[in-house]
Design a protein around this motif. Sequence first.
Motif, PDB file in Angstrom:
ATOM      1  N   ARG A 165      36.106  43.911  29.910  1.00 30.43           N
ATOM      2  CA  ARG A 165      36.924  44.804  29.085  1.00 30.43           C
ATOM      3  C   ARG A 165      36.919  46.243  29.589  1.00 30.43           C
ATOM      4  N   GLY A 166      35.755  46.748  29.956  1.00 32.46           N
ATOM      5  CA  GLY A 166      35.694  48.142  30.365  1.00 32.46           C
ATOM      6  C   GLY A 166      34.585  48.374  31.363  1.00 32.46           C
ATOM      7  N   LEU A 167      34.794  49.378  32.235  1.00 35.94           N
ATOM      8  CA  LEU A 167      33.779  49.756  33.208  1.00 35.94           C
ATOM      9  C   LEU A 167      33.699  51.272  33.293  1.00 35.94           C
ATOM     10  N   GLY A 168      32.495  51.796  33.277  1.00 31.45           N
ATOM     11  CA  GLY A 168      32.285  53.194  33.617  1.00 31.45           C
ATOM     12  C   GLY A 168      32.261  53.339  35.127  1.00 31.45           C
ATOM     13  N   VAL A 169      32.665  54.489  35.624  1.00 35.48           N
ATOM     14  CA  VAL A 169      32.749  54.729  37.068  1.00 35.48           C
ATOM     15  C   VAL A 169      31.909  55.955  37.408  1.00 35.48           C
ATOM     16  N   SER A 170      30.958  55.788  38.317  1.00 38.06           N
ATOM     17  CA  SER A 170      30.088  56.880  38.725  1.00 38.06           C
ATOM     18  C   SER A 170      30.485  57.407  40.102  1.00 38.06           C
ATOM     19  N   MET A 171      29.897  58.557  40.476  1.00 34.78           N
ATOM     20  CA  MET A 171      30.095  59.063  41.835  1.00 34.78           C
ATOM     21  C   MET A 171      29.600  58.016  42.824  1.00 34.78           C
ATOM     22  N   PRO A 172      30.257  57.794  43.977  1.00 34.70           N
ATOM     23  CA  PRO A 172      31.377  58.595  44.498  1.00 34.70           C
ATOM     24  C   PRO A 172      32.749  57.960  44.268  1.00 34.70           C
ATOM     25  N   PHE A 219      26.580  47.411  37.221  1.00 31.44           N
ATOM     26  CA  PHE A 219      26.805  46.696  38.473  1.00 31.44           C
ATOM     27  C   PHE A 219      26.587  47.628  39.662  1.00 31.44           C
ATOM     28  N   ALA A 220      25.798  47.171  40.640  1.00 28.63           N
ATOM     29  CA  ALA A 220      25.671  47.887  41.907  1.00 28.63           C
ATOM     30  C   ALA A 220      26.843  47.474  42.793  1.00 28.63           C
ATOM     31  N   VAL A 221      27.638  48.447  43.242  1.00 30.09           N
ATOM     32  CA  VAL A 221      28.903  48.148  43.911  1.00 30.09           C
ATOM     33  C   VAL A 221      28.956  48.806  45.284  1.00 30.09           C
ATOM     34  N   THR A 222      29.339  48.016  46.286  1.00 27.33           N
ATOM     35  CA  THR A 222      29.655  48.570  47.601  1.00 27.33           C
ATOM     36  C   THR A 222      31.108  48.279  47.980  1.00 27.33           C
ATOM     37  N   GLN A 250      38.034  57.709  44.446  1.00 24.83           N
ATOM     38  CA  GLN A 250      38.353  56.583  45.327  1.00 24.83           C
ATOM     39  C   GLN A 250      39.065  55.453  44.599  1.00 24.83           C
ATOM     40  N   VAL A 251      38.768  55.286  43.305  1.00 25.10           N
ATOM     41  CA  VAL A 251      39.317  54.149  42.568  1.00 25.10           C
ATOM     42  C   VAL A 251      40.778  54.345  42.186  1.00 25.10           C
ATOM     43  N   LEU A 252      41.278  55.561  42.208  1.00 27.09           N
ATOM     44  CA  LEU A 252      42.623  55.855  41.692  1.00 27.09           C
ATOM     45  C   LEU A 252      43.722  54.971  42.284  1.00 27.09           C
ATOM     46  N   PRO A 253      43.814  54.815  43.619  1.00 20.29           N
ATOM     47  CA  PRO A 253      44.920  54.005  44.150  1.00 20.29           C
ATOM     48  C   PRO A 253      44.804  52.518  43.864  1.00 20.29           C
ATOM     49  N   LEU A 312      30.176  50.834  37.227  1.00 21.98           N
ATOM     50  CA  LEU A 312      30.206  50.687  38.675  1.00 21.98           C
ATOM     51  C   LEU A 312      29.477  51.878  39.295  1.00 21.98           C
ATOM     52  N   SER A 313      28.470  51.595  40.099  1.00 25.83           N
ATOM     53  CA  SER A 313      27.681  52.663  40.695  1.00 25.83           C
ATOM     54  C   SER A 313      27.047  52.157  41.972  1.00 25.83           C
TER      55      SER A 313
END
Length: 265
Positions: free
Chosen positions: A54-61, A36-39, A65-68, A8-9
Motif C-alpha cells: 500500500r505505501g512505502l517511505g523513501v529515504s536518501m538517496p 526494506f533494504a534496497v539497491t 531518483q524515484v521520480l521518473p 525503502l532505504s
Amino acid sequence: MLTLCGSLSLHPVPTGAAMHLAAYRALGLPFTYVPFAVTDLEGALRGMRALGIRGLGVSMPFKQQVLPLLDAVDPVAARIGAVNTLVNDGGRITGHNTDWMGAVQALEEITTLAGRRVLLLGAGGAARAVAFGLRERGAVVTLANRDRAKAERLAAEVDATPAGLDEETFRGDHAILVNATSRGMAGVAPGSPVPEGVLRPGQVVMDIVYKPLRTELFDAAQRAGATAIHGGRMLLYQAAAQFQLYTGRPAPLAAMDEALRTQLG
C-alpha cells in the motif's frame, strides 16, 4: 486481510516501523510495516505493484531518483522536486512529500516562521522539502551548501538567497538555523556542520538528523543558549502525515511519539 506498508532505504533503521506499527495497534488497523533494504530501485517499485504494498517511505538517496519511475506525483511534491512517500492505488504509484510538513510542524511547535530569517544548510532532497515549507510559511531563507552551485540552483527555484558554508554566513542575522544535511548522522558523517562559537542565545536551531537524537549540533545549540530541536520531531510529524495517506485516518500522535522515544532513547 493484512495491508503491507514499508520503507525503502540503503540502510534501514527500525524507527519508522516502530511509529507506524504503534499507530496501527492504537487504532486496531489490519496493517503492518516492514523496512526494506534496497539497491535496485526500479525492481523495488515492480515489487510494490506485484505484492500490492500500500505505501512505502523513501529515504536518501532515493527521494529524487524515484521520480521518473512513478505513475504520478502529487502537485506539492512536484513543486518540491523530491518525494519521501509512495502510495499504491491498485498498481498506480503516486509520489508525495511529507518532509516539508514534518519540518514546518516541528518548528512551529517552538516559533513562528512568517517573516523570520532562516539559514538552511543543504541542497539535497530533504533540504528541498524544508526550503519549500519555510517559504510556504513566509520565512526569509538563506540556503547554504558546500557546493555553492547546488545552493544557487535550489535557491533560484524556491526564491531563497544562496550562500556558501563559511563563517561569515553563519554569523549572519538569522533567527533560525536548520541543518538539512547528513552531517552529524551516526555512521555516515560525524561532526557538526556549524563552526564552533557562531550560535547564540535566542536562536532556534533544528537538526533534522535523528540518529543520534542528540547530535553535536544539538548539543552546541544548547551550550550556546539557543533553543534546540532534535530530528525526532520532524520525523514524527512527517510519519503522521504518511500514516494518513496510507490509511485515510488521522494519526494517533501520542502512540507514535511514545514509540519514537522508546526507539531513540
